[in-house]
Design a protein around this motif. Sequence first.
Motif, PDB file in Angstrom:
ATOM      1  N   ALA A   1     -14.868   1.409  22.081  1.00 13.80           N
ATOM      2  CA  ALA A   1     -15.112   1.908  20.974  1.00 13.80           C
ATOM      3  C   ALA A   1     -13.132   2.523  20.790  1.00 13.80           C
ATOM      4  O   ALA A   1     -12.743   2.218  19.634  1.00 13.80           O
ATOM      5  CB  ALA A   1     -15.648   3.312  20.495  1.00 13.80           C
ATOM      6  N   ALA A   2     -12.724   3.404  21.997  1.00 13.97           N
ATOM      7  CA  ALA A   2     -11.667   3.784  22.142  1.00 13.97           C
ATOM      8  C   ALA A   2     -10.970   2.911  20.891  1.00 13.97           C
ATOM      9  O   ALA A   2      -9.403   3.417  20.248  1.00 13.97           O
ATOM     10  CB  ALA A   2     -11.328   4.644  23.253  1.00 13.97           C
ATOM     11  N   THR A   3     -10.127   2.126  22.155  1.00 11.46           N
ATOM     12  CA  THR A   3      -9.427   0.999  22.005  1.00 11.46           C
ATOM     13  C   THR A   3      -9.295   0.100  20.595  1.00 11.46           C
ATOM     14  O   THR A   3      -8.579  -0.297  19.720  1.00 11.46           O
ATOM     15  CB  THR A   3      -9.597  -0.407  22.651  1.00 11.46           C
ATOM     16  N   GLU A   4     -10.444   0.579  19.465  1.00 11.69           N
ATOM     17  CA  GLU A   4     -10.849  -0.449  18.496  1.00 11.69           C
ATOM     18  C   GLU A   4     -10.295   0.862  17.623  1.00 11.69           C
ATOM     19  O   GLU A   4      -9.905   0.071  16.145  1.00 11.69           O
ATOM     20  CB  GLU A   4     -12.498  -0.693  18.233  1.00 11.69           C
ATOM     21  N   VAL A   5     -10.347   1.888  17.481  1.00 13.48           N
ATOM     22  CA  VAL A   5     -10.494   3.214  16.513  1.00 13.48           C
ATOM     23  C   VAL A   5      -9.236   4.214  16.611  1.00 13.48           C
ATOM     24  O   VAL A   5      -8.293   4.564  15.572  1.00 13.48           O
ATOM     25  CB  VAL A   5     -11.457   4.283  16.449  1.00 13.48           C
TER      26      VAL A   5
END
Length: 515
Positions: free
Chosen positions: A378-382
């Motif tokens: 999720a961190a890489t996506e947002v």
Amino acid sequence: MSTLRDLAEEHTGLGPADIDHLHRLAGDWQLLSDLSFADLLMWVPVRAEPGKPRDFLCVAQVRPTTAPTAYQDDQVGKIVGGPEVAHLDIAFTQERIWREGDPVWYGDTPARHEAIPVRLRDQHDREEGWSEVIAVIGRDTNLSTARTPSQLELNYLTTADDLAQMVADGTFPPPRHPGETTSAPRVGDGLIRLDAGGKVTYASPNAQSAYRRLGFNAHLVGEELATLTSRLAADPLEGTDTAERILSALRGEFPPRQEVEARGATMLTRALPLLPAGVPIGALVLVRDVTEVRRRDRALMTKDATIREIHHRVKNNLQTVAALLRLQARRVDAPEARMALQESVRRVASIALVHETLSMSSDEAVEFDGIVDRVASAATEVAATSIAVKMRREGTFGVLPAEIATSLVMVLNELLINAVEHGFPAPEEDAEPIETRTDPAEVVVSAHRFRKQLHVTVADNGQGLPPGFVADASGRLGLQIVRALATGELRGSIELRNRAGGGTEAVLVVPLAKR
């Protein structure tokens, strides 16, 4: 202290199958010890040079719960030889139970020696009539309280002799059934002895009480136990199953344990065939009233289901809060306010992950690796960055209690977002494009346990910390959350520093000892 396997592998020539057989025997010989009113010591011959006397090593010991012990000190690991082990050598060499000899003294305690050879026989061995003695059980009885035995004690001793002969024959202990634990009724819980026709020849007072709770108020002696148990069971199928297991023991088989319920009571049964010298003479049935145990189990299952439901509802509520914050962020015009709300959404969502995992678990602990992987993804996506950043995990977090997992997931969420956004920021218009990097952008989360501590590192190969950066003086909300949780809730420490090869790393140490 060394284990049975360690001692056997170090000092003897026993193979894996031999040691496994001794392990099964040690897992079941409390029954023989209690019936014998005696200590049992497992002796195995140690490696010796040709022509020299045989020495024996004690690899396991069990004390009776029905009589005083003959040994105040543990004998495991002791190597003895000479006249002291003459009875063991006779039993081992002549492959027979040794019962001769006068009492011996251990300090002020008189004891009677017996020696039982332990045979290992698989199905092929039985068909070929071949066997091998791999160890000897010393059965040593404390004689300081010797008295005229009661009917119960006589039946105990008779049954013990039958089982001892089965050990010498290689037909005891029985093979372990798949999924079956070592938990079983003990001798003192209730003992019933059956003749070859399945009729009760003796029932201990506790066994009589157990059947009385099932609704049978007459005396058990003379009853056909299989038929009686089937008739008493509340569930006909359960009663039939229990009866069949008792009958199978009379046929020389070793059936798995079975529970039977009647009139609100629950009784655990274990049926063992009595086959001294290979001749079926009846069966031994151990029973235990487990009514209160099962009642507590059901209460715990209800409690566990309630706790899982609470975690499920907390997860749903957190997701609702995150959705409300997301809606609010869409209606805010100020960029800084919108960003703050979006960060709050991510923080709430990371906590919801823990409760989602707990809602599917049977205890207050979570397998944390999957949570870390989802948070990292999720961190890489947002995260606000202009390049693709690869996330990778090294090592394993393992299972963590809920109180640690909830705080740790928030800390990792902040550290991962910071690593992506500040390690690989979107370039300004007059800056060199980040795409000119020769190595791929990467963030690595590593974890390992050391001396009851969890060591976690979040490292990136980005641009590193700015000159003069002091973590404690930083006004960023994310770092303030990290410091507060790491030193407060987690009772650990956190350090941010530049990596030697470029980039930044955050080192987190969390104690795992009980609070």
